[in-house]
Design a protein around this motif. Sequence first.
Motif, PDB file in Angstrom:
ATOM      1  N   LEU A 423      -5.309 -33.057  -7.241  1.00 43.18           N
ATOM      2  CA  LEU A 423      -4.242 -32.945  -6.250  1.00 43.18           C
ATOM      3  C   LEU A 423      -3.430 -34.230  -6.196  1.00 43.18           C
ATOM      4  N   ASP A 424      -4.100 -35.375  -6.225  1.00 43.45           N
ATOM      5  CA  ASP A 424      -3.402 -36.657  -6.130  1.00 43.45           C
ATOM      6  C   ASP A 424      -2.412 -36.833  -7.274  1.00 43.45           C
ATOM      7  N   ASP A 425      -2.832 -36.499  -8.481  1.00 44.76           N
ATOM      8  CA  ASP A 425      -1.905 -36.595  -9.612  1.00 44.76           C
ATOM      9  C   ASP A 425      -0.741 -35.623  -9.452  1.00 44.76           C
ATOM     10  N   ALA A 426      -1.039 -34.423  -8.930  1.00 48.44           N
ATOM     11  CA  ALA A 426       0.010 -33.409  -8.787  1.00 48.44           C
ATOM     12  C   ALA A 426       1.046 -33.818  -7.750  1.00 48.44           C
ATOM     13  N   ILE A 427       0.598 -34.305  -6.595  1.00 47.53           N
ATOM     14  CA  ILE A 427       1.584 -34.685  -5.567  1.00 47.53           C
ATOM     15  C   ILE A 427       2.278 -35.987  -5.947  1.00 47.53           C
ATOM     16  N   GLY A 428       1.569 -36.869  -6.667  1.00 42.63           N
ATOM     17  CA  GLY A 428       2.234 -38.080  -7.139  1.00 42.63           C
ATOM     18  C   GLY A 428       3.403 -37.751  -8.058  1.00 42.63           C
ATOM     19  N   ALA A 429       3.184 -36.833  -8.993  1.00 42.51           N
ATOM     20  CA  ALA A 429       4.260 -36.419  -9.900  1.00 42.51           C
ATOM     21  C   ALA A 429       5.378 -35.713  -9.136  1.00 42.51           C
ATOM     22  N   PHE A 430       5.023 -34.912  -8.145  1.00 42.40           N
ATOM     23  CA  PHE A 430       6.016 -34.195  -7.340  1.00 42.40           C
ATOM     24  C   PHE A 430       6.919 -35.181  -6.605  1.00 42.40           C
ATOM     25  N   LEU A 431       6.333 -36.175  -5.937  1.00 43.82           N
ATOM     26  CA  LEU A 431       7.130 -37.151  -5.199  1.00 43.82           C
ATOM     27  C   LEU A 431       7.970 -37.999  -6.150  1.00 43.82           C
ATOM     28  N   ASP A 432       7.413 -38.344  -7.290  1.00 46.08           N
ATOM     29  CA  ASP A 432       8.193 -39.093  -8.286  1.00 46.08           C
ATOM     30  C   ASP A 432       9.423 -38.299  -8.712  1.00 46.08           C
ATOM     31  N   ASN A 433       9.244 -36.994  -8.916  1.00 46.06           N
ATOM     32  CA  ASN A 433      10.368 -36.149  -9.323  1.00 46.06           C
ATOM     33  C   ASN A 433      11.391 -36.009  -8.206  1.00 46.06           C
ATOM     34  N   LEU A 434      10.921 -35.901  -6.963  1.00 45.88           N
ATOM     35  CA  LEU A 434      11.864 -35.832  -5.839  1.00 45.88           C
ATOM     36  C   LEU A 434      12.729 -37.088  -5.787  1.00 45.88           C
ATOM     37  N   GLU A 435      12.104 -38.239  -5.989  1.00 51.59           N
ATOM     38  CA  GLU A 435      12.871 -39.489  -5.965  1.00 51.59           C
ATOM     39  C   GLU A 435      13.848 -39.526  -7.144  1.00 51.59           C
ATOM     40  N   ARG A 436      13.394 -39.128  -8.315  1.00 49.40           N
ATOM     41  CA  ARG A 436      14.237 -39.161  -9.511  1.00 49.40           C
ATOM     42  C   ARG A 436      15.462 -38.258  -9.335  1.00 49.40           C
ATOM     43  N   GLN A 437      15.297 -37.142  -8.645  1.00 53.30           N
ATOM     44  CA  GLN A 437      16.393 -36.196  -8.455  1.00 53.30           C
ATOM     45  C   GLN A 437      17.261 -36.528  -7.237  1.00 53.30           C
ATOM     46  N   GLY A 438      16.919 -37.580  -6.498  1.00 54.65           N
ATOM     47  CA  GLY A 438      17.729 -37.994  -5.357  1.00 54.65           C
ATOM     48  C   GLY A 438      17.431 -37.260  -4.065  1.00 54.65           C
ATOM     49  N   VAL A 439      16.358 -36.476  -4.030  1.00 54.00           N
ATOM     50  CA  VAL A 439      16.046 -35.696  -2.824  1.00 54.00           C
ATOM     51  C   VAL A 439      15.721 -36.608  -1.647  1.00 54.00           C
ATOM     52  N   LEU A 440      15.059 -37.735  -1.904  1.00 60.76           N
ATOM     53  CA  LEU A 440      14.616 -38.602  -0.813  1.00 60.76           C
ATOM     54  C   LEU A 440      15.776 -39.314  -0.119  1.00 60.76           C
ATOM     55  N   LYS A 441      16.948 -39.289  -0.704  1.00 64.20           N
ATOM     56  CA  LYS A 441      18.089 -39.960  -0.080  1.00 64.20           C
ATOM     57  C   LYS A 441      18.604 -39.215   1.143  1.00 64.20           C
ATOM     58  N   ASP A 442      18.405 -37.890   1.184  1.00 62.06           N
ATOM     59  CA  ASP A 442      18.932 -37.132   2.325  1.00 62.06           C
ATOM     60  C   ASP A 442      17.890 -36.194   2.949  1.00 62.06           C
ATOM     61  N   THR A 443      16.609 -36.414   2.637  1.00 55.48           N
ATOM     62  CA  THR A 443      15.560 -35.510   3.119  1.00 55.48           C
ATOM     63  C   THR A 443      14.436 -36.313   3.766  1.00 55.48           C
ATOM     64  N   LEU A 444      14.056 -35.908   4.964  1.00 49.97           N
ATOM     65  CA  LEU A 444      12.881 -36.467   5.629  1.00 49.97           C
ATOM     66  C   LEU A 444      11.659 -35.750   5.080  1.00 49.97           C
ATOM     67  N   VAL A 445      10.728 -36.500   4.491  1.00 53.13           N
ATOM     68  CA  VAL A 445       9.508 -35.932   3.925  1.00 53.13           C
ATOM     69  C   VAL A 445       8.330 -36.357   4.792  1.00 53.13           C
ATOM     70  N   VAL A 446       7.576 -35.374   5.270  1.00 51.95           N
ATOM     71  CA  VAL A 446       6.375 -35.635   6.061  1.00 51.95           C
ATOM     72  C   VAL A 446       5.196 -35.021   5.321  1.00 51.95           C
ATOM     73  N   ILE A 447       4.186 -35.827   5.041  1.00 52.34           N
ATOM     74  CA  ILE A 447       2.997 -35.363   4.331  1.00 52.34           C
ATOM     75  C   ILE A 447       1.809 -35.454   5.275  1.00 52.34           C
ATOM     76  N   THR A 448       1.077 -34.369   5.394  1.00 51.53           N
ATOM     77  CA  THR A 448      -0.067 -34.317   6.301  1.00 51.53           C
ATOM     78  C   THR A 448      -1.080 -33.335   5.732  1.00 51.53           C
ATOM     79  N   SER A 449      -2.103 -32.994   6.521  1.00 54.17           N
ATOM     80  CA  SER A 449      -3.103 -32.012   6.091  1.00 54.17           C
ATOM     81  C   SER A 449      -3.350 -31.022   7.214  1.00 54.17           C
ATOM     82  N   ASP A 450      -3.798 -29.838   6.852  1.00 49.62           N
ATOM     83  CA  ASP A 450      -4.042 -28.806   7.850  1.00 49.62           C
ATOM     84  C   ASP A 450      -5.328 -29.052   8.625  1.00 49.62           C
ATOM     85  N   GLU A 451      -6.341 -29.606   7.942  1.00 46.58           N
ATOM     86  CA  GLU A 451      -7.651 -29.876   8.522  1.00 46.58           C
ATOM     87  C   GLU A 451      -8.300 -30.950   7.657  1.00 46.58           C
ATOM     88  N   SER A 452      -9.485 -31.380   8.050  1.00 44.58           N
ATOM     89  CA  SER A 452     -10.211 -32.367   7.254  1.00 44.58           C
ATOM     90  C   SER A 452     -11.519 -31.777   6.769  1.00 44.58           C
TER      91      SER A 452
END
Length: 731
Positions: A423-452
């Motif tokens: 999962l860590d590798d998958a979300i790391g690649a996802f966030l890297d791609n969001l930054e590369r595509q410029g999504v983080l410039k105009d999008t609030l990203v909140v990362i959390t979990s449903d339960e522990s």
Amino acid sequence: MKNPHGHPHTRLVALATLVIVIPLAARTLLGWSNPLGYLSDLALGSLLVLLLYRRPWWLATPVLLAWAALWVASAELVSAVGRLPTSADLSYLFDTQFMENSTDGGLAHAWLPWVMGAGLLVWARSAWRSRTTPDAPLGPKALAIPLTLFGLHWGAQHLAPSDADQWRQYNLPHQLLSVGVGTLQHKALSWAGQTQPITPLPTAGLTQSDLNGQKLPSGRARNLLVITLEGIPGAYVRPNRQALHSRFDENLMPNLSRWAERGMNTPDYVLHTHQTIRGLYAMLCGDYDKLANGTPKGMELLTQHQRNQACLPAQLRQAGFTTHYLQGAGLRFMAKDRIMPHIGFDSVHGLEWFSNENYLQFPWGKDDRAFFEGALDYVGQLRQQDRPWMLTLLTVGTHQPYSAPAQYLERHDTAKQAAVAYLDDAIGAFLDNLERQGVLKDTLVVITSDESHGIDGVRLASSWGFNLTLAPEQAQLPHIKHGTYGHIDLATSLLDYFALPIPAALGGRSLYRDYDTGREMISYTNGMLRYHDGRGVFTECDFQQRCRRYASEGFIAEKAKYLGAGDSRLGAQLGALAGVLDQSLLQTPLNLRYQFGGPSPIQLQARIRDDWADNLIGAQYLEMPGGSRTRVRVKVRALDPQHAAYIQLKAKELEQDVPLGLPDEIRVTAAEPLEMEFGFDNPTQRKAFSFHLLGYGAGEVEVSDFSVITALPGEEEKAEEGSDGHIAQSS
């Protein structure tokens, strides 16, 4: 009389080895060492010896098999989600399909069933060989041994309560026995009129929204992306561990931690309950879900046509956002196909949306790499539109049985750790791609979990969540957000970020404000009810309402100073407080009418593989009050005139089958649809009652009606009409 087949005490030694020696050794090997735990094993083991020593093998065998199964179940669930099974969980042992899916990747402690099995075989051999020779009685004095041991355990718990995890203090049968004794004791006192009325604590500090803090820079983002990671505790995020000086030092999620070092983190972030649907409800609707077992509030929300409009997606939709929900599993289980549209999502998609292939076989849905690749495409589509958007994502890959590719399994000690790393590798690649595509410039990203899913040996890990904010104005936000927050705060926080009004129904503080004072917080995880009064006192009460009080500035902390046991009324007070919070949606459980049908076509499978994943409706975990009657109406038709569908309807209470007296299978066509109605009485309260409507064949079916109507005798018409009742329907 001497046993002609060997030593006169062979059978006794074999039984004692099985129920005393093996559990003590297993506790040590599992890392559950605690004096109270060893005392619990000795007490229960000596009781089993006393009860089963001279019993016929055919009577003792099922008891010992059940005892061994409870040990294995305890070890697996503690390893998977960091808690002992509850009475509701035990019934999963008898659901073969659920067990097949949950153990698809193998057992976490595969050696334990083999050891238990070997012990059972040795005992069975000795019992069979000595079946015709009566054993010498142990004598009445032997009863003093288990009674003394249980008494010592009880006395230690009351005189010097331990804050160790429940599985370190009890074996599961002992804990269940303690629960039963406590329940009987409470009922006896109630019948005798010796219980005193309990005044619940006030709820305002827990339920009202609070925007009295100093506003942080916010509002530059146009869009909102909420990423919900299945079961991930806050300790996996390095800045959280460092801020709370946690002794947990396993770096299981370096990529998420790398991103967390760039964002705003909330180390003292509380998850209020277990179970995905409950976590999603709390974070999206600004309310505590049930702080005990009961119908999830997301289900109850289907009966509301005003409160649902206060939820975050509905509020953002009113503000002009398009709102989207995407998860990596099927939608119908727990009625997310109905709940998510009801709380304001315009588009709701599950496993059926993805066209990309999985990288590995996973019984519950998309593996995390495939999921985030699909989610990246979804974000790309949203960016083509003119309107602002909200997208909520839910992963499923870190759900038991924790599947992961071979290279990850080779690098880690357990499948759970391997799945987290994947999962860590998958979300790391996802966030890297969001930054590369410029999504983080105009999008609030909140990362959390449903339960522990918890961490063995980490204090409060079952309640420890995380909240990571990545915002366009990140440089102006603090790296560490001090103060106690939780899922109750998320909806209010995000509305506050976008400077939108906060509905009166929402509770919580804003993560985008600084507060000078503490605040109240409550959670119920791992069988413990926990409450912080906002003034430096943290209280936790166990399943017997025994409470311990600690001095603690916040809720989640590495350690806290023990202040002593709470008085005899404190547990009842907190229980009453939780009961009031549980009734925030429905003041009465009577006159309930749930509608789980709808016009959407449902594609059939060629065969029924799983009662859970293949369920055609979301009617799970319902409560039915004692003394009521439930009526069910079902209408199903095949949509393909050329093919028939074959329909089955099952019911389970606490996951155990409930006979309804219906045909095993019903053939349904377009010309001959299924229309039936039946009812049953509820002489006592039913909890966790689930319907499983299953079908197989070719083509699609439509379940236009699946009504579940529960009412007291004489009130059926009121419930049917919906007058003063609750009608659950989709938006």
